[in-house]
Design an enzyme around this catalytic site. Structure first.
Site, PDB file in Angstrom:
ATOM      1  N   GLU A  15      -3.343   3.519  17.605  1.00  0.00           N
ATOM      2  CA  GLU A  15      -4.961   4.562  17.435  1.00  0.00           C
ATOM      3  C   GLU A  15      -5.609   4.615  18.764  1.00  0.00           C
ATOM      4  OE1 GLU A  15      -7.279   3.812  14.160  1.00  0.00           O
ATOM      5  OE2 GLU A  15      -5.665   5.045  12.980  1.00  0.00           O
ATOM      6  N   HIS A  63     -13.016  -7.044  10.871  1.00  0.00           N
ATOM      7  CA  HIS A  63     -12.599  -6.271   9.383  1.00  0.00           C
ATOM      8  C   HIS A  63     -13.062  -5.854   8.645  1.00  0.00           C
ATOM      9  CE1 HIS A  63     -11.095  -5.411  13.773  1.00  0.00           C
ATOM     10  NE2 HIS A  63      -9.909  -5.876  13.751  1.00  0.00           N
ATOM     11  N   ARG A 103      -9.544   3.854  -5.337  1.00  0.00           N
ATOM     12  CA  ARG A 103      -9.684   2.431  -6.314  1.00  0.00           C
ATOM     13  C   ARG A 103     -11.615   2.527  -6.163  1.00  0.00           C
ATOM     14  NH1 ARG A 103     -11.511  -1.813  -2.752  1.00  0.00           N
ATOM     15  NH2 ARG A 103     -10.211  -1.569  -0.529  1.00  0.00           N
ATOM     16  N   LYS A 138      -0.592   4.855   6.126  1.00  0.00           N
ATOM     17  CA  LYS A 138      -1.340   5.367   6.667  1.00  0.00           C
ATOM     18  C   LYS A 138      -1.156   5.955   7.408  1.00  0.00           C
ATOM     19  CE  LYS A 138      -4.380   1.324   6.325  1.00  0.00           C
ATOM     20  NZ  LYS A 138      -5.637   0.589   7.284  1.00  0.00           N
TER      21      LYS A 138
END
Ligand code: ADP
Length: 501
Positions: A200, A235, A292, A116
């Site tokens: 973040e 999430h 994907r 990431k």
């Protein structure tokens, strides 16, 4: 193109891919663990290979066994589905090295998006906005503290190798930082074998909006609009819809352009999804790219009239996409409810058991992508997703009405499911207004579930009683297995599972 495709997956997505193969005149090879020998995906396929014990590490994640199964059955290509090995660059590489076609992007693109922090660096360089925070991993809690005070609390610590919401911790102030850092890191280490953490800014109540992209070898990289995925619990997405009630044509074009840019910057091929967080004013930030097919791909298929798995197969076979180069206009509205084997009344505790009876909805505008049947055993080895219920209508309101009707028709007896939760959401005013965000389930979840449990229990008992009555009258027994029980056992078992006996 190719002739025979091995599907390195199970459940609803394996069935979905096999269907696309058959429509294209291709043969499908299923693989299965010992626990899945009689699963629907095995029954749908032309060939089936046992690849080992129930534990995924020894079967669906076992690269050697999968390649051996492909060799043994003469498959020319492997479709990884989602989850399992679908986003492991080393698997894509191993498939290519074995002289087979990987139905997905090049290993290099999976690798670039899989880390990431690397993805954030690349996106920033390509001019795609990313959530404020670090683009490198963080060494220790004190370094995290320095970055956190730079971007401002609250912050989110995230696993660089992340996925499925694992290794993520919200931190509201300096006092909680050190312990959250250790927790996120050790969770990431056990989930991904890599404890690297980055940071973040925690955005307050954004929406999760993602863009479907598709790229072929002929220079076309295009987008198919957005999916709204803000109904999430921990999430994990529960309900998705397209278009997003928060996105107008202009914003769709801007987000679509950013997603295409993101895909191009890593040399993307095939179907992929670029996820963004969207703030109320229309500002959006890159979150990650899923390299994907996505669980929620059907809502896009229904409003754009495309078959994304077919497009994946075409691109992998070296053919151009069937889509025109110009932006397509969506038609109508689609909603998907993920029907999982989890008990909403027990805080979504994953459940196990035998599906005694399954009745699948149908009729205008309804699609069921399922991975189980009457008689299926649901264990704890795999994802709890039983199937996806998808409704299409000319407008959002029509799609919602159809979904309500389909949720009434859907009958699953024997295991608790998320169905009562979905019914409650489809009647809830904030959802109906379309003005919800990622905090929706956390804020409203408990009240939604409280009102529905009793009713669903009563319904299950009524159904079980009806089934028992059918069995008594010697109507074909839905279980299809006379050895395991007489007419009363459906009733008794359901009652026992519901804690009523
Ligand atoms: P994973 O790959 O583990 O699924 P993501 O980065 O895709 O992790 O994030 C999953 C979800 O977590 C998002 O859909 C959103 O609900 C929430 N989330 C992630 N990053 C942030 C952030 N910076 N601020 C607020 N919520 C976030």
């Amino acid at each position: 193109m190719f002739r025979r495709i091995l599907i390195a997956n199970r459940g609803e997505i394996a069935v979905r891919i096999i269907r696309a193969c058959h429509e294209e005149g291709l043969e499908a090879v299923a693989v299965h663990s010992e626990a899945d020998a009689r699963s629907p995906h095995v029954l749908h396929a032309d060939f089936a290979v046992d690849i080992g014990p129930a534990q995924a590490a020894q079967s669906y994640l076992n690269v050697e066994r999968l390649l051996e199964a492909a060799r043994k059955t003469g498959a020319d290509a492997i479709h990884p589905g989602y989850g399992f090995l679908s986003e492991r660059a080393h698997f894509a590489q191993a498939v290519e090295d074995a002289g087979l076609v990987f139905v997905g992007p090049p290993a290099s693109a999976i690798h670039a998006m899989g880390d990431k922090t690397e993805a954030r660096r690349r996106m920033a360089a390509a001019g795609v906005p990313v959530v404020p925070g670090t683009t490198e991993t963080i060494g220790d809690p004190s370094e995290a503290g320095r970055y956190a005070s730079e971007v401002g609390y609250p912050v989110l610590l995230k696993a660089a190798a992340g996925g499925g919401g694992k290794g993520m911790r919200r931190v509201n102030g300096p006092e909680g930082l050190a312990s959250a850092f250790q927790q996120a890191s050790s969770e990431a280490r056990s989930a991904f074998g890599d404890g690297s953490i980055y940071l973040e800014k925690y955005l307050e109540r954004p929406r999760h909006v993602e863009i479907q992209v598709l790229a072929d070898r002929f220079g076309h990289t295009l987008h198919l609009g957005e999916r709204e995925c803000s109904v999430q619990r921990r999430h994990q997405k529960l309900i998705e819809e397209a278009p997003s009630p928060a996105v107008d044509l202009q914003l769709r074009l801007r987000m679509g352009e950013a997603a295409v840019q993101a895909a191009r910057s890593v040399g993307y091929l095939g179907a992929g999804t670029v996820e963004f967080l969207l703030e109320p004013g229309g500002r959006f930030y890159f979150l990650e790219m899923n390299t994907r097919i996505q669980v929620e791909h059907p809502v896009t298929e229904l409003i754009y009239g495309v078959d994304l798995v077919r497009e994946q197969l075409r691109v992998a076979g070296g053919e151009p996409t069937t889509l025109p180069g110009r932006p397509l206009a969506p038609r109508g509205h689609a909603i998907e409810c993920r029907i999982t084997c989890e008990d909403p009344a027990e805080n979504f505790l994953p459940a196990t058991g035998r599906i005694e009876f399954l009745r699948v909805p149908s009729g205008p505008g309804i699609r069921w992508d399922g991975g189980v049947d009457s008689g299926s055993e649901v264990g704890l080895f795999y994802d709890p997703l039983l199937g996806k219920l998808i409704a299409w209508g000319e407008t959002r309101d029509r799609a919602i009405r159809r979904m309500r009707r389909a949720l009434e028709e859907l009958v699953i007896v024997g295991v608790p499911t998320s169905q009562p939760f979905h019914r409650a959401v489809l009647d809830e005013s904030e959802f109906l207004s379309g003005k919800y965000d990622i905090s929706y389930v956390e804020r409203l979840g408990p009240s939604l579930i409280a009102g529905t449990t009793a009713e669903s229990e009563l319904e299950a008992i009524a159904i079980a009683a009806a089934l028992a009555e059918d069995a008594r009258r010697d109507v074909a027994h839905p279980r299809g297995d006379a050895a395991t029980g007489g007419p009363e056992s459906v009733w008794l078992r359901t009652a026992r599972q519901r804690g009523l006996r």
